[in-house]
Motif scaffolding. Structure first.
Motif, PDB file in Angstrom:
ATOM      1  N   PRO A 135       0.889  -1.319   0.218  1.00  0.00           N
ATOM      2  CA  PRO A 135      -0.157  -0.016  -0.070  1.00  0.00           C
ATOM      3  C   PRO A 135       1.011   1.377   0.174  1.00  0.00           C
ATOM      4  CG  PRO A 135      -0.964  -1.769   1.479  1.00  0.00           C
ATOM      5  CD  PRO A 135       0.279  -2.018   0.975  1.00  0.00           C
ATOM      6  N   ALA A 136       1.928   0.972   0.656  1.00  0.00           N
ATOM      7  CA  ALA A 136       2.788   2.272   0.599  1.00  0.00           C
ATOM      8  C   ALA A 136       3.467   2.792  -0.589  1.00  0.00           C
ATOM      9  CB  ALA A 136       3.821   2.290   1.954  1.00  0.00           C
ATOM     10  N   ASP A 137       3.568   1.668  -1.556  1.00  0.00           N
ATOM     11  CA  ASP A 137       3.979   2.160  -2.817  1.00  0.00           C
ATOM     12  C   ASP A 137       3.147   2.775  -3.624  1.00  0.00           C
ATOM     13  OD1 ASP A 137       6.555   0.592  -2.061  1.00  0.00           O
ATOM     14  OD2 ASP A 137       5.338  -1.476  -2.752  1.00  0.00           O
ATOM     15  N   LEU A 138       1.897   2.945  -3.355  1.00  0.00           N
ATOM     16  CA  LEU A 138       0.837   3.634  -4.113  1.00  0.00           C
ATOM     17  C   LEU A 138       1.025   5.086  -4.061  1.00  0.00           C
ATOM     18  CD1 LEU A 138      -2.263   1.414  -3.480  1.00  0.00           C
ATOM     19  CD2 LEU A 138      -0.706   1.294  -5.431  1.00  0.00           C
ATOM     20  N   PRO A 139       0.685   5.856  -5.318  1.00  0.00           N
ATOM     21  CA  PRO A 139       1.028   7.422  -4.968  1.00  0.00           C
ATOM     22  C   PRO A 139       0.133   7.773  -3.914  1.00  0.00           C
ATOM     23  CG  PRO A 139       0.417   6.626  -7.292  1.00  0.00           C
ATOM     24  CD  PRO A 139       0.203   5.292  -6.497  1.00  0.00           C
ATOM     25  N   GLN A 140       0.726   8.786  -2.985  1.00  0.00           N
ATOM     26  CA  GLN A 140       0.059   9.345  -1.894  1.00  0.00           C
ATOM     27  C   GLN A 140      -0.274  10.863  -2.126  1.00  0.00           C
ATOM     28  OE1 GLN A 140      -0.227   7.342   1.311  1.00  0.00           O
ATOM     29  NE2 GLN A 140       0.327   5.622  -0.477  1.00  0.00           N
ATOM     30  N   ASP A 147      -6.227  18.319   5.043  1.00  0.00           N
ATOM     31  CA  ASP A 147      -6.261  17.171   4.874  1.00  0.00           C
ATOM     32  C   ASP A 147      -5.646  16.156   5.637  1.00  0.00           C
ATOM     33  OD1 ASP A 147      -8.037  17.766   2.510  1.00  0.00           O
ATOM     34  OD2 ASP A 147      -6.842  16.784   1.075  1.00  0.00           O
ATOM     35  N   GLY A 148      -6.679  14.992   6.326  1.00  0.00           N
ATOM     36  CA  GLY A 148      -6.243  14.354   7.239  1.00  0.00           C
ATOM     37  C   GLY A 148      -5.081  13.254   6.849  1.00  0.00           C
ATOM     38  N   GLY A 149      -4.695  13.207   5.586  1.00  0.00           N
ATOM     39  CA  GLY A 149      -3.753  12.288   4.983  1.00  0.00           C
ATOM     40  C   GLY A 149      -3.877  12.064   3.635  1.00  0.00           C
ATOM     41  N   ALA A 150      -3.420  11.166   2.930  1.00  0.00           N
ATOM     42  CA  ALA A 150      -3.478  10.753   1.333  1.00  0.00           C
ATOM     43  C   ALA A 150      -4.661  10.326   1.148  1.00  0.00           C
ATOM     44  CB  ALA A 150      -2.293  10.156   0.881  1.00  0.00           C
ATOM     45  N   PHE A 151      -5.438  10.504  -0.281  1.00  0.00           N
ATOM     46  CA  PHE A 151      -6.634  10.149  -0.606  1.00  0.00           C
ATOM     47  C   PHE A 151      -6.434   9.507  -1.750  1.00  0.00           C
ATOM     48  CE2 PHE A 151      -7.912  12.612   2.982  1.00  0.00           C
ATOM     49  CZ  PHE A 151      -8.924  11.849   3.419  1.00  0.00           C
ATOM     50  N   ILE A 152      -7.288   8.488  -2.306  1.00  0.00           N
ATOM     51  CA  ILE A 152      -7.660   8.006  -3.479  1.00  0.00           C
ATOM     52  C   ILE A 152      -8.875   8.692  -4.171  1.00  0.00           C
ATOM     53  CG2 ILE A 152      -8.130   6.172  -5.210  1.00  0.00           C
ATOM     54  CD1 ILE A 152      -7.096   4.206  -3.055  1.00  0.00           C
ATOM     55  N   GLN A 178      -9.043   6.941   2.162  1.00  0.00           N
ATOM     56  CA  GLN A 178      -8.048   7.650   2.765  1.00  0.00           C
ATOM     57  C   GLN A 178      -7.005   6.467   3.096  1.00  0.00           C
ATOM     58  OE1 GLN A 178      -9.165   9.783   6.466  1.00  0.00           O
ATOM     59  NE2 GLN A 178      -6.918  10.048   6.728  1.00  0.00           N
ATOM     60  N   GLN A 179      -5.908   6.896   2.430  1.00  0.00           N
ATOM     61  CA  GLN A 179      -4.865   5.929   2.622  1.00  0.00           C
ATOM     62  C   GLN A 179      -3.704   5.858   3.568  1.00  0.00           C
ATOM     63  OE1 GLN A 179      -3.986   7.664  -1.385  1.00  0.00           O
ATOM     64  NE2 GLN A 179      -2.939   5.581  -1.751  1.00  0.00           N
ATOM     65  N   SER A 180      -3.791   6.912   4.381  1.00  0.00           N
ATOM     66  CA  SER A 180      -2.640   7.398   5.483  1.00  0.00           C
ATOM     67  C   SER A 180      -3.275   8.373   6.535  1.00  0.00           C
ATOM     68  CB  SER A 180      -1.394   7.934   4.754  1.00  0.00           C
ATOM     69  OG  SER A 180      -1.688   9.084   4.188  1.00  0.00           O
ATOM     70  N   GLY A 181      -2.737   8.455   7.518  1.00  0.00           N
ATOM     71  CA  GLY A 181      -3.153   9.432   8.624  1.00  0.00           C
ATOM     72  C   GLY A 181      -4.222   8.848   9.607  1.00  0.00           C
ATOM     73  N   ASN A 182      -4.621   9.921  10.764  1.00  0.00           N
ATOM     74  CA  ASN A 182      -5.394   9.220  11.689  1.00  0.00           C
ATOM     75  C   ASN A 182      -4.793   7.874  12.255  1.00  0.00           C
ATOM     76  OD1 ASN A 182      -7.090  11.299  10.776  1.00  0.00           O
ATOM     77  ND2 ASN A 182      -8.289  10.248   9.747  1.00  0.00           N
ATOM     78  N   GLU A 183      -5.710   7.034  12.561  1.00  0.00           N
ATOM     79  CA  GLU A 183      -5.253   5.883  13.171  1.00  0.00           C
ATOM     80  C   GLU A 183      -4.931   4.574  12.516  1.00  0.00           C
ATOM     81  OE1 GLU A 183      -8.235   5.250  16.165  1.00  0.00           O
ATOM     82  OE2 GLU A 183      -8.555   7.337  16.843  1.00  0.00           O
ATOM     83  N   TYR A 184      -4.756   4.840  11.104  1.00  0.00           N
ATOM     84  CA  TYR A 184      -4.680   3.686  10.189  1.00  0.00           C
ATOM     85  C   TYR A 184      -3.256   2.950  10.378  1.00  0.00           C
ATOM     86  CZ  TYR A 184      -8.928   5.764   8.175  1.00  0.00           C
ATOM     87  OH  TYR A 184     -10.143   6.327   7.892  1.00  0.00           O
ATOM     88  N   PRO A 186      -0.478   0.608   8.500  1.00  0.00           N
ATOM     89  CA  PRO A 186      -0.095   0.666   7.054  1.00  0.00           C
ATOM     90  C   PRO A 186      -0.764  -0.278   6.093  1.00  0.00           C
ATOM     91  CG  PRO A 186       1.787   0.377   8.525  1.00  0.00           C
ATOM     92  CD  PRO A 186       0.751   0.427   9.423  1.00  0.00           C
ATOM     93  N   ASP A 187      -1.639  -1.317   6.751  1.00  0.00           N
ATOM     94  CA  ASP A 187      -2.538  -2.245   5.901  1.00  0.00           C
ATOM     95  C   ASP A 187      -3.967  -1.943   6.131  1.00  0.00           C
ATOM     96  OD1 ASP A 187      -2.747  -3.329   8.557  1.00  0.00           O
ATOM     97  OD2 ASP A 187      -2.435  -5.429   7.992  1.00  0.00           O
ATOM     98  N   GLU A 188      -4.170  -0.676   6.410  1.00  0.00           N
ATOM     99  CA  GLU A 188      -5.539  -0.323   6.463  1.00  0.00           C
ATOM    100  C   GLU A 188      -5.772   1.018   5.759  1.00  0.00           C
ATOM    101  OE1 GLU A 188      -6.494  -1.925  11.064  1.00  0.00           O
ATOM    102  OE2 GLU A 188      -6.325   0.540  10.636  1.00  0.00           O
ATOM    103  N   MET A 189      -7.016   1.099   5.357  1.00  0.00           N
ATOM    104  CA  MET A 189      -7.537   2.335   4.555  1.00  0.00           C
ATOM    105  C   MET A 189      -8.964   2.644   5.077  1.00  0.00           C
ATOM    106  SD  MET A 189      -6.084   1.738   0.635  1.00  0.00           S
ATOM    107  CE  MET A 189      -4.408   1.507   0.150  1.00  0.00           C
ATOM    108  N   GLY A 190      -9.298   4.057   5.197  1.00  0.00           N
ATOM    109  CA  GLY A 190     -10.527   4.488   5.314  1.00  0.00           C
ATOM    110  C   GLY A 190     -11.443   4.412   4.089  1.00  0.00           C
ATOM    111  N   LEU A 191     -12.754   3.906   4.414  1.00  0.00           N
ATOM    112  CA  LEU A 191     -13.610   3.763   3.318  1.00  0.00           C
ATOM    113  C   LEU A 191     -14.890   4.600   3.754  1.00  0.00           C
ATOM    114  CD1 LEU A 191     -14.435   2.760   0.648  1.00  0.00           C
ATOM    115  CD2 LEU A 191     -15.350   0.459   1.822  1.00  0.00           C
ATOM    116  N   HIS A 192     -14.718   6.031   3.062  1.00  0.00           N
ATOM    117  CA  HIS A 192     -15.760   6.966   3.434  1.00  0.00           C
ATOM    118  C   HIS A 192     -16.974   6.821   2.348  1.00  0.00           C
ATOM    119  CE1 HIS A 192     -17.202  11.116   4.385  1.00  0.00           C
ATOM    120  NE2 HIS A 192     -18.012  11.017   3.351  1.00  0.00           N
TER     121      HIS A 192
END
Length: 623
Positions: A135-140, A147-152, A178-184, A186-192
């Motif tokens: 996941p960390a290799d993807l564009p951020q 913004d709370g982190g990087a987003f797709i 959401q790819q990064s930030g908050n309490e995630y 490295p293998d978690e993402m937020g799904l809004h």
């Protein structure tokens, strides 16, 4: 024949001058998003950045930045799309004149997804499964300073109904990730995913069954997938089927060992995972209404694997106060689905979710008023039924202000022209009769004006009949004779026919608290000799900005007010549960302490992009 994948599309666009490669190094932290917003305003070609800090993958923006480019991309399939949708809108006409439906025939074949299995191993002959990364290799990409982190920003989120698995009951939606930030981790993402979205039904069924919901998040692939993911499709027409129709090619699905869902074979990336039992804080994120959506608990995607094709490209967009690239999506959707409106909503001739007002805050509708043609004076009757229908189904249910007019009063009127529509409505409104409030209702997740997250009020404003008043165009004569205004109010400005804007003092009250100062203002305006000429008064923090042009007026008035709390009126009263007033109607469109902050560019990023766009810079001539 349409494009099989993103690579075919980009090669064609580049060969015909619709795409430019940028080989200078660029930063995905704020800089790329700022470039995208400027590229859209400049009607620039699509831009492919080959050197992006922190990732080996090229990034693509402004692919859908102009109406002309959208039509170019789908030039071969649009006749079939229009024929299929026209036939659905009027099947009797299609039967009477079947030759007109002939362009639909190849489109019907393209609507059938093709399912295949990978050959040998995880990837086999499935392009999207050829390679793996972390996941960390993807564009951020981060778009705005807070913004709370990087987003797709162009995710294609695929799920299937656990109660009825298979592509026919699938949902392909664009829900930010959401790819990064908050309490995630490295293998978690937020799904809004917002209220009233198809994935919610699938998630509810998975929870009821006591098992996690498998999810695939795709990025890239045939451009028709992106458009299909944001389309408000009619009942029974899946996103995959529409993507095949629009793309002029059957969508290819692949079953692969170890994956809980089929893979979209020609996508660029596939993030495979499942939703975890407990949500986590997601956000903030600068959103398309022009403000930040704040931090709230949303589902978490546990990432099991990340796949990508060889030569994968990461498309992205940047959202903010309209107009932006998603405005072009909206216009394209209106163009395609316009014929379906009368079929979906009985009596409705045209609807227009006003982009300048943030889409969901303001919906204009034009319909027929036929219930009592024998009455001497036309009044809203069928229009009210129509408005309730709009608020009862599809994405129009999220509208906050629903303004409805009768086609019979002005056959040349169009809902797509907001200034003329507002003028028509203000000329005819009976403020003792035509305003209908719905309180404690569901609201758009991104709207912070109401009672809380997903909750607020709605106003149906339906007017019909003869003109009642002449609207003022400037403060002259009796209209200029404003009464003494309460302390803090002033700087009267005309925003358009019948539209007056006043500066108001800073709002300091809490959520859902009516402002006594606004009530005092409305009482004062009841004694204004020129009030009939200006039946709508909007109070803003900056009257000059609000009245500067119609886009500013629509954005401020309808994104910063909640109908039940922020609408006042001269000699207002409630009788038999019906609220009414005399002219003028007064709206409080000031920023409140509980509102989300508006979006503002980072000054350092602005200077950096200025340098890139300056003569001799790699983006000179494009921004």
């Amino acid at each position: 024949m349409g494009y099989r994948n993103m690579q075919e599309c980009l090669a064609d666009l580049e060969a015909h001058g619709h795409l430019k490669r940028i080989d200078a190094e660029v930063d995905p932290n704020l800089e790329l998003a700022a470039i995208q917003r400027r590229a859209f305003r400049a009607k620039a070609p699509a831009l492919l950045f080959t050197r992006v800090k922190g990732t080996s993958f090229p990034m693509l923006c402004n692919l859908f930045g102009t109406r002309e480019r959208l039509h170019y991309i789908f030039r071969d399939s649009l006749p079939a799309v229009q024929a299929v949708l026209d036939a659905k809108a009027d099947p009797v006409a299609a039967l009477k004149k079947p030759w007109r439906a002939l362009p639909a025939v190849p489109g019907l074949w393209h609507m059938l997804p093709k399912v295949r299995r990978g050959n040998g191993g995880e990837g086999g002959n499935v392009p999207v499964l050829e390679c793996r990364c972390k996941p960390a290799d993807l564009p951020q990409l981060t778009c705005w300073p807070m913004d709370g982190g990087a987003f797709i920003t162009l995710p294609l989120v695929y799920t299937e109904d656990p109660a009825k698995p298979g592509a026919d009951s699938s949902n392909l939606g664009m829900y930010r990730v959401q790819q990064s930030g908050n309490e995630y981790t490295p293998d978690e993402m937020g799904l809004h995913y917002q209220i009233h979205r198809g994935i919610g039904v699938h998630h509810a069924h998975a929870i009821a069954a006591g098992r996690p919901l498998p999810v695939h998040v795709y990025v890239g692939g045939p451009p028709s997938l992106t458009v299909a993911a944001v389309m408000p499709l009619p009942e029974g027409l899946s996103e995959l089927r529409f993507a095949g129709l629009l793309g002029g090619r059957r969508m290819e699905l692949a079953r692969a060992e170890g994956l809980p869902l089929p893979a979209l074979a020609e996508a660029d990336f596939c993030i495979s995972g499942h939703i975890m039992p407990s949500p986590k804080p997601e956000g903030p994120f600068g959103d398309h209404v022009g403000y930040y959506s704040l931090t709230h608990d949303f589902p978490v995607l546990k990432v099991d694997a990340v796949y990508h094709r060889k030569g994968a490209v990461w498309p992205f967009t940047a959202v903010g106060r309209p107009p932006q690239e998603d405005t072009v999506f909206g216009d394209f959707i209106h163009e395609l689905t316009g014929p379906l409106v009368p079929q979906v909503f009985q009596g409705v001739r045209e609807v227009h979710a006003v982009d300048a007002a943030g889409v969901h805050p303001l919906l204009l509708a034009l319909g027929s008023e036929r219930y009592t043609p024998y009455e001497a004076a036309r009044r809203p009757r069928e229009l009210l039924t129509m408005a309730l229908h709009l608020l009862g189904t599809t994405q129009t249910a999220l509208a906050k202000y629903v303004l409805v007019a009768a086609h019979e009063d002005a056959p040349g009127l169009s809902a797509s022209h907001a200034p003329q529509f507002l003028r028509h409505l203000l000329e005819r409104t009976d403020f003792a009769r035509d305003l209908h409030f719905i309180t404690h209702s569901t609201n758009d997740t991104l709207d912070y004006t109401g009672l809380g997250l997903n909750e607020g009020s709605k106003l149906i404003w339906a007017a019909a009949g003869e003109k009642r008043r002449e609207l003022g165009l400037e403060l002259t004569g009796s209209a200029a004779d404003l009464p003494p205004l309460p302390e803090g109010f002033g700087d009267a400005r005309v925003a358009g026919p019948g539209l007056l804007v006043l500066r108001g003092p800073k709002h300091t009250l809490g959520r859902n608290e009516p402002d006594p100062a606004m009530e005092t203002l409305a009482d004062a305006l009841a004694h204004w000799p020129g009030r009939e000429a200006f039946p709508l008064v909007v109070v803003a923090d900056d009257a000059a900005f609000c009245a500067q042009d119609m886009d500013n007026f629509l954005w401020v008035a309808f994104t910063r007010s909640d109908p039940a709390t922020d609408v006042y009126g001269a000699r207002a009263q409630t009788r038999a549960k019906h609220w009414s007033c005399e002219v003028p109607l007064v709206m409080d469109a000031r920023l409140k302490p509980f509102h989300a902050p508006p979006l503002e560019e980072d000054p350092a990023t602005t200077r950096a992009v200025d340098a890139l766009a300056a003569p001799g810079g790699p983006l000179h001539g494009y921004l």
